[in-house]
Design an enzyme around this catalytic site. Structure first.
Site: not given
Ligand SMILES: NC(=O)c1ccc[n+]([C@@H]2O[C@H](COP(=O)([O-])OP(=O)(O)OC[C@H]3O[C@@H](n4cnc5c(N)ncnc54)[C@H](OP(=O)(O)O)[C@@H]3O)[C@@H](O)[C@H]2O)c1
Length: 376
Positions: A71, A191, A213, A286, A289, A311-312
């Protein structure tokens, strides 16, 4: 409060023992996390210091990446907490309760709730002493009641900083979405996705959530629509060029425009999202995954002038810390008015034992949903 008495010849004084979870070297969390104990002299706080007790500290994907060393934002390693080698305390998000304040602190008092205002403050600890400038006060349950408003719960209060803040900034900081406009997002069940859906609804903006799905797809679709998603489609539908006609019809019938795409998956899912955007649309990436690169057809750049950007949240809030305060205030108001609901999270109460075991287990369990380590 855990206190340790230190005796010397002339006086006896008490100190607060903080347990914190640290790393010395980057690596897999199970191999590198360890617990360190240090004393905080609460009778001799710095003038501008606030002594806080942690109530809850979430485990986010970025915390894990930070431990692994992949990171870009990393806390400096120091020996400030009495280790014999440079270390840092893990964790970026959390909820604190103020225990005591230094003589120069007027904005906080014992019992107040506060969240970290800066990144890399190290929230995986039981107690901490921070400069008042690094904390943002949010109403504790009694203060909410005194205002005649429902109190925030621990999940809502301790998860304000990463996911809802990011969802808000992506929908508000890059382009003007008018009422009835649309955005499309993959990872619609994440989330961040759930917050974006709800915030979009509050703004009067329509959304299309793309999800994978699964056997209970209808139930998940209903849940997301309950949060305010206008349409929920599968990854297969997102990738199907024929299905795009259906999407175009929804937009046309609404009279709005599909201006913005949010991508946290990459690969062909990002292609499907970008293809659906109208001319001059923007796709913000952002997360990644699927671990696949963002794939964008040349034609959508040439003929539709689609922009792809990253976006970060860290960059945005470090550049302009005031924006974080503004968004946190807004999120607190939405929670208090009941317009915003928290994304589900599992609370794991630490009572005794080795604190770092709680985070090691939480990191394993994070695959099945957001985990918080909470403290009495
Ligand atoms: N850039 C930024 O500032 C920032 C800020 C916040 C978060 N993030 C990033 O945003 C992402 C999501 O964070 P979160 O906390 O919301 O995660 P989370 O609640 O754990 O959700 C992860 C999501 O990714 C999906 N997913 C995982 N692998 C996948 C794949 N191979 N193909 C399609 N969908 C897939 C999951 O789908 P299923 O429901 O089907 O399992 C789930 O909807 C992470 O990468 C996190 O690091 C970035």
């Amino acid at each position: 409060m855990l206190r340790r008495q230190l005796f010397n010849k002339v006086s006896a004084r008490t100190m607060i023992t903080s347990h914190c979870v640290m790393i010395k070297e980057h690596g897999q969390p199970k191999d590198v996390l360890f617990t360190h104990e240090y004393e905080i002299d609460d009778d001799n706080l710095k003038e501008d210091s606030v002594l806080v007790k942690t109530l809850s500290s979430p485990i986010n994907p970025s915390d894990i990446n930070q431990i692994e060393g992949v990171y870009p934002s990393q806390p400096p390693k120091t020996q400030d907490l009495g280790t014999s080698f440079p270390t840092f305390v893990c964790g970026n998000e959390g909820l604190f309760e103020v225990v005591k304040v230094g003589s120069g602190v007027k904005d906080f008092q014992a019992g107040d709730w506060a969240v970290p205002l800066r990144v890399n403050m190290g929230t995986w600890r039981t107690y901490g002493e921070f400069s008042k400038e690094k904390l943002f006060k949010i109403p504790n349950p009694q203060q909410s009641k005194d205002q005649g408003k429902p109190p925030l719960n621990v999940v809502q209060a301790s998860t304000l900083l990463v996911n809802p803040l990011s969802a808000y900034l992506m929908l508000n900081n890059f382009m003007k979405l008018e009422k009835n406009d649309w955005f499309i997002q993959n990872g619609g069940n994440s989330a961040v996705g759930k917050y974006a859906t709800q915030i979009g609804k509050i703004m009067g903006v329509n959304s299309i959530s793309v999800i994978r799905d699964r056997p209970n797809i209808d139930e998940v679709k209903q849940d997301l629509k309950g949060l305010g998603a206008t349409q929920v489609i599968t990854e297969e539908e997102n990738n199907d060029r024929e299905y795009s006609k259906q999407v175009k019809n929804w937009i046309k019938e609404s009279g709005g425009n599909l201006k913005l795409g949010l991508n946290c998956v990459g690969g062909k899912s990002s292609t499907g999202v970008a293809r659906k955007l109208q001319n001059d649309g923007l796709m913000l990436t952002y997360g990644g995954m699927s671990f696949q690169p963002v794939i964008l057809p040349t034609s959508i750049h040439l003929f539709k002038n689609i922009t792809s950007a990253g976006f970060w949240s860290t960059t945005i809030v470090e550049k302009d810390p005031s924006i974080k305060k503004k968004v946190l205030d807004q999120l607190v108001n939405w929670y208090q008015s009941g317009e915003l609901k928290e994304a589900p999270a599992k609370e794991n109460l630490f009572e005794a034992g080795d604190l770092c075991d709680m985070y090691k287990q939480g990191i394993i369990d994070a695959k099945s949903g957001k985990q918080l380590v909470t403290f009495k």
